[in-house]
Structures are given as structure tokens and as C-alpha cells.
Scaffold this active site. Structure first.
Site, PDB file in Angstrom:
ATOM      1  N   TRP A   1     -13.797 116.521 167.263  1.00 29.67           N
ATOM      2  CA  TRP A   1     -14.968 117.378 167.001  1.00 29.67           C
ATOM      3  C   TRP A   1     -15.989 116.600 166.166  1.00 29.67           C
ATOM      4  O   TRP A   1     -15.634 115.884 165.231  1.00 29.67           O
ATOM      5  CB  TRP A   1     -14.533 118.624 166.233  1.00 29.67           C
ATOM      6  CG  TRP A   1     -14.419 119.872 167.042  1.00 29.67           C
ATOM      7  CD1 TRP A   1     -13.383 120.215 167.869  1.00 29.67           C
ATOM      8  CD2 TRP A   1     -15.358 120.949 167.099  1.00 29.67           C
ATOM      9  NE1 TRP A   1     -13.626 121.461 168.410  1.00 29.67           N
ATOM     10  CE2 TRP A   1     -14.835 121.914 167.969  1.00 29.67           C
ATOM     11  CE3 TRP A   1     -16.597 121.175 166.495  1.00 29.67           C
ATOM     12  CZ2 TRP A   1     -15.495 123.106 168.251  1.00 29.67           C
ATOM     13  CZ3 TRP A   1     -17.257 122.357 166.773  1.00 29.67           C
ATOM     14  CH2 TRP A   1     -16.700 123.303 167.644  1.00 29.67           C
TER      15      TRP A   1
ATOM     16  N   SER B   1     -10.205 119.040 163.489  1.00 28.00           N
ATOM     17  CA  SER B   1      -9.666 118.802 162.151  1.00 28.00           C
ATOM     18  C   SER B   1      -8.438 119.662 161.863  1.00 28.00           C
ATOM     19  O   SER B   1      -7.555 119.257 161.109  1.00 28.00           O
ATOM     20  CB  SER B   1     -10.743 119.062 161.103  1.00 28.00           C
ATOM     21  OG  SER B   1     -11.766 118.082 161.197  1.00 28.00           O
TER      22      SER B   1
ATOM     23  N   GLU C   1      -6.009 120.117 163.666  1.00 23.07           N
ATOM     24  CA  GLU C   1      -4.841 119.393 164.189  1.00 23.07           C
ATOM     25  C   GLU C   1      -4.521 118.121 163.384  1.00 23.07           C
ATOM     26  O   GLU C   1      -3.547 117.422 163.680  1.00 23.07           O
ATOM     27  CB  GLU C   1      -5.064 119.031 165.661  1.00 23.07           C
ATOM     28  CG  GLU C   1      -4.918 120.201 166.618  1.00 23.07           C
ATOM     29  CD  GLU C   1      -6.114 121.137 166.571  1.00 23.07           C
ATOM     30  OE1 GLU C   1      -7.270 120.651 166.424  1.00 23.07           O
ATOM     31  OE2 GLU C   1      -5.908 122.359 166.658  1.00 23.07           O
TER      32      GLU C   1
ATOM     33  N   CYS D   1     -14.683 116.176 160.462  1.00 23.74           N
ATOM     34  CA  CYS D   1     -15.965 116.725 159.997  1.00 23.74           C
ATOM     35  C   CYS D   1     -16.038 118.177 160.436  1.00 23.74           C
ATOM     36  O   CYS D   1     -16.108 118.457 161.646  1.00 23.74           O
ATOM     37  CB  CYS D   1     -17.125 115.928 160.581  1.00 23.74           C
ATOM     38  SG  CYS D   1     -18.751 116.569 160.120  1.00 23.74           S
TER      39      CYS D   1
ATOM     40  N   THR E   1     -19.524 131.790 161.371  1.00 24.14           N
ATOM     41  CA  THR E   1     -18.449 132.649 160.857  1.00 24.14           C
ATOM     42  C   THR E   1     -17.667 131.908 159.775  1.00 24.14           C
ATOM     43  O   THR E   1     -18.051 130.826 159.355  1.00 24.14           O
ATOM     44  CB  THR E   1     -17.495 133.033 162.013  1.00 24.14           C
ATOM     45  OG1 THR E   1     -16.742 131.873 162.394  1.00 24.14           O
ATOM     46  CG2 THR E   1     -18.267 133.577 163.200  1.00 24.14           C
TER      47      THR E   1
ATOM     48  N   HIS F   1     -14.846 130.566 160.174  1.00 21.02           N
ATOM     49  CA  HIS F   1     -13.879 129.669 160.812  1.00 21.02           C
ATOM     50  C   HIS F   1     -13.734 128.351 160.049  1.00 21.02           C
ATOM     51  O   HIS F   1     -12.630 127.846 159.865  1.00 21.02           O
ATOM     52  CB  HIS F   1     -14.303 129.406 162.257  1.00 21.02           C
ATOM     53  CG  HIS F   1     -13.248 128.773 163.068  1.00 21.02           C
ATOM     54  ND1 HIS F   1     -13.516 127.801 163.999  1.00 21.02           N
ATOM     55  CD2 HIS F   1     -11.903 128.939 163.086  1.00 21.02           C
ATOM     56  CE1 HIS F   1     -12.402 127.403 164.555  1.00 21.02           C
ATOM     57  NE2 HIS F   1     -11.399 128.084 164.032  1.00 21.02           N
TER      58      HIS F   1
ATOM     59  N   PHE G   1      -7.373 112.636 152.617  1.00 20.39           N
ATOM     60  CA  PHE G   1      -8.252 113.708 153.104  1.00 20.39           C
ATOM     61  C   PHE G   1      -9.665 113.149 153.297  1.00 20.39           C
ATOM     62  O   PHE G   1     -10.535 113.293 152.458  1.00 20.39           O
ATOM     63  CB  PHE G   1      -8.254 114.855 152.079  1.00 20.39           C
ATOM     64  CG  PHE G   1      -9.022 116.078 152.497  1.00 20.39           C
ATOM     65  CD1 PHE G   1     -10.235 116.393 151.887  1.00 20.39           C
ATOM     66  CD2 PHE G   1      -8.541 116.917 153.469  1.00 20.39           C
ATOM     67  CE1 PHE G   1     -10.944 117.543 152.248  1.00 20.39           C
ATOM     68  CE2 PHE G   1      -9.238 118.065 153.832  1.00 20.39           C
ATOM     69  CZ  PHE G   1     -10.446 118.371 153.221  1.00 20.39           C
TER      70      PHE G   1
ATOM     71  N   ARG H   1     -23.390 111.385 154.806  1.00 16.55           N
ATOM     72  CA  ARG H   1     -22.097 110.947 154.267  1.00 16.55           C
ATOM     73  C   ARG H   1     -21.269 110.144 155.277  1.00 16.55           C
ATOM     74  O   ARG H   1     -20.096 109.868 155.039  1.00 16.55           O
ATOM     75  CB  ARG H   1     -21.311 112.171 153.769  1.00 16.55           C
ATOM     76  CG  ARG H   1     -21.961 112.835 152.550  1.00 16.55           C
ATOM     77  CD  ARG H   1     -21.571 114.285 152.396  1.00 16.55           C
ATOM     78  NE  ARG H   1     -22.128 114.851 151.164  1.00 16.55           N
ATOM     79  CZ  ARG H   1     -23.381 115.271 151.038  1.00 16.55           C
ATOM     80  NH1 ARG H   1     -24.254 115.174 152.075  1.00 16.55           N
ATOM     81  NH2 ARG H   1     -23.831 115.777 149.900  1.00 16.55           N
TER      82      ARG H   1
HETATM   83  N1  LIG Z   1     -15.766 123.749 164.374  1.00 20.59           N
HETATM   84  C1  LIG Z   1     -15.057 122.598 164.122  1.00 20.59           C
HETATM   85  C2  LIG Z   1     -13.742 122.436 164.557  1.00 20.59           C
HETATM   86  N2  LIG Z   1     -13.137 123.422 165.267  1.00 20.59           N
HETATM   87  C3  LIG Z   1     -11.926 123.205 166.031  1.00 20.59           C
HETATM   88  C4  LIG Z   1     -10.645 123.267 165.162  1.00 20.59           C
HETATM   89  O1  LIG Z   1     -10.515 122.116 164.343  1.00 20.59           O
HETATM   90  C5  LIG Z   1      -9.411 123.359 166.066  1.00 20.59           C
HETATM   91  O2  LIG Z   1      -9.370 122.220 166.917  1.00 20.59           O
HETATM   92  C6  LIG Z   1      -9.436 124.611 166.919  1.00 20.59           C
HETATM   93  O3  LIG Z   1      -9.572 125.741 166.069  1.00 20.59           O
HETATM   94  C7  LIG Z   1      -8.149 124.743 167.749  1.00 20.59           C
HETATM   95  O4  LIG Z   1      -7.017 124.721 166.906  1.00 20.59           O
HETATM   96  N3  LIG Z   1     -13.059 121.307 164.275  1.00 20.59           N
HETATM   97  C8  LIG Z   1     -13.660 120.291 163.562  1.00 20.59           C
HETATM   98  O5  LIG Z   1     -13.025 119.254 163.316  1.00 20.59           O
HETATM   99  N4  LIG Z   1     -14.960 120.432 163.143  1.00 20.59           N
HETATM  100  C9  LIG Z   1     -15.671 121.559 163.387  1.00 20.59           C
HETATM  101  O6  LIG Z   1     -16.870 121.644 162.980  1.00 20.59           O
HETATM  102  C1  LIG Z   2     -16.170 125.645 162.231  1.00 25.49           C
HETATM  103  C2  LIG Z   2     -17.089 125.367 163.389  1.00 25.49           C
HETATM  104  O1  LIG Z   2     -18.140 124.783 163.228  1.00 25.49           O
HETATM  105  C3  LIG Z   2     -16.771 125.874 164.735  1.00 25.49           C
HETATM  106  O2  LIG Z   2     -15.413 126.298 164.817  1.00 25.49           O
HETATM  107  C4  LIG Z   2     -17.715 127.017 165.138  1.00 25.49           C
HETATM  108  O3  LIG Z   2     -17.800 127.950 164.100  1.00 25.49           O
HETATM  109  P1  LIG Z   2     -18.530 129.376 164.267  1.00 25.49           P
HETATM  110  O4  LIG Z   2     -17.882 130.092 165.432  1.00 25.49           O
HETATM  111  O5  LIG Z   2     -18.292 130.038 162.915  1.00 25.49           O
HETATM  112  O6  LIG Z   2     -20.010 129.157 164.530  1.00 25.49           O
END
Ligand SMILES: Nc1c(NC[C@H](O)[C@H](O)[C@H](O)CO)[nH]c(=O)[nH]c1=O
Ligand SMILES: CC(=O)[C@@H](O)COP(=O)(O)O
Length: 158
Positions: free
Chosen positions: A31, A65, A67, A89, A95, A97, A122, A136
């Protein structure tokens, strides 16, 4: 102290351990790959700069991330791996999330490090915006990957 006041690529290099025979795993989230590839490249170059051999650095990818903890565990359980550098990143979305991901990764990597008694670093950016991430990942605030790599080196002195 924020990265705006302490450049991520400027750090003390006194009393570093000999890492010529140390083996490193770099686990990279796919990602935001423009950012994570820049971070991973910075980490790799920093390890080489301070004495690691190219053949002693393995790079693997995970989807996101979240995973990283599982990827770090798969690498840390290998007897030949001395330290694991995790790169990601997580950019704040609409949301909560990102909060769940960040908290899970921070706790997960700590658990892996303690379980396998190895440094698990980390190297995950948790920015509010893409510009903060770019700043960064080799921008005005340095490269988080550089910091993650030198942290792994320093922790091998313990
Ligand atoms: N939104 C971002 C994600 N989302 C995906 C999660 O990390 C994960 O792969 C998914 O929820 C399935 O388990 N991951 C990032 O590394 N960065 C983001 O901005
Ligand atoms: C954390 C993220 O950027 C990605 O999972 C999308 O987030 P959201 O659904 O809160 O826009």
C-alpha cells in the site's frame, strides 16, 4: 520531538556494532508503494553504508501494513535473520481504519520482537496526508527508512 525538528536521516553513528556478518529482513507493505519503496530503498542503502553485505539483506512484500506483523514473524522465526525492518505507510482516510491498522501493527511488531528476542523495527509512517508522507520518505524531513535501518543496527549492539 516531531520530524519537523529532527531530520529522520540525521543520527549519531558513534560506536555502531560490526554488522558485516549480520542478516537483515526488510518487510515492505505494498500500500502506498511510491512511499514504501522510497522508505525501503533508504533502509537498504543505510544498511549497506554502515557495513551490511548485499547478500545478507532479504526484502519481502506484504499487501498492507496490517500484514507486517505476520510478515515480520515469518522472517524473525528464521534462525539466520538477526533483525527485521518493517516498512509501511498508513495515510489517514475518512474513517478510523487507519487507527486500527496502526495500533495493530505497533502491538504486533512489539510482540514479534519480544517473542523471538530480535530487533523488529517499526518503520511505518502514519501521516495525515500524502504530503506528510512524502516529506518523510526522502523529502524535507528525511527518510524514515534510514532511521529504521540505523535503529536496527544500533539494537544489534545489545
Ligand atoms: N489504507 C491503508 C492500508 N490498508 C490495508 C491494510 O493494511 C490491510 O492490508 C487490509 O486491511 C487487509 O487486511 N494499508 C496500508 O499499509 N496503508 C494504508 O494507507
Ligand atoms: C487507512 C486507509 O487509508 C485506507 O484503509 C482507507 O481508509 P478509509 O476507508 O478510512 O478512507
Amino acid at each position: 520531538m516531531s520530524s519537523a525538528h529532527k531530520n529522520l536521516s540525521i543520527f549519531s553513528t558513534e560506536n555502531l556494532p560490526d554488522i558485516s556478518n549480520k542478516k537483515f529482513a526488510i518487510v515492505v507493505a505494498e500500500w502506498n508503494e511510491e512511499i514504501t519503496n522510497a522508505l525501503a530503498d533508504g533502509a537498504y542503502k543505510t544498511l549497506i553504508t554502515y557495513g551490511a553485505k548485499t547478500e545478507n539483506i532479504v526484502r519481502v512484500s506484504v499487501p498492507g501494513s496490517y500484514e507486517l506483523s505476520f510478515g515480520a514473524q515469518k522472517m524473525a522465526q528464521k534462525p539466520e535473520i538477526d533483525a527485521v525492518i518493517c516498512i509501511g505507510c498508513v495515510i489517514q482516510g475518512e474513517t478510523k481504519h487507519n487507527d486500527y491498522i496502526n495500533n495493530a501493527v505497533a502491538q504486533g511488531l512489539t510482540a514479534v520482537s519480544l517473542k523471538y528476542d530480535k530487533p523488529v523495527i517499526f518503520g511505518v509512517l502514519t501521516p495525515n496526508t500524502e504530503q506528510q508522507a512524502l516529506d518523510r520518505a526522502g523529502g524535507i524531513h528525511g527518510n524514515k527508512g534510514d532511521e529504521a535501518a540505523i535503529t536496527a543496527v544500533k539494537m544489534l549492539a545489545f
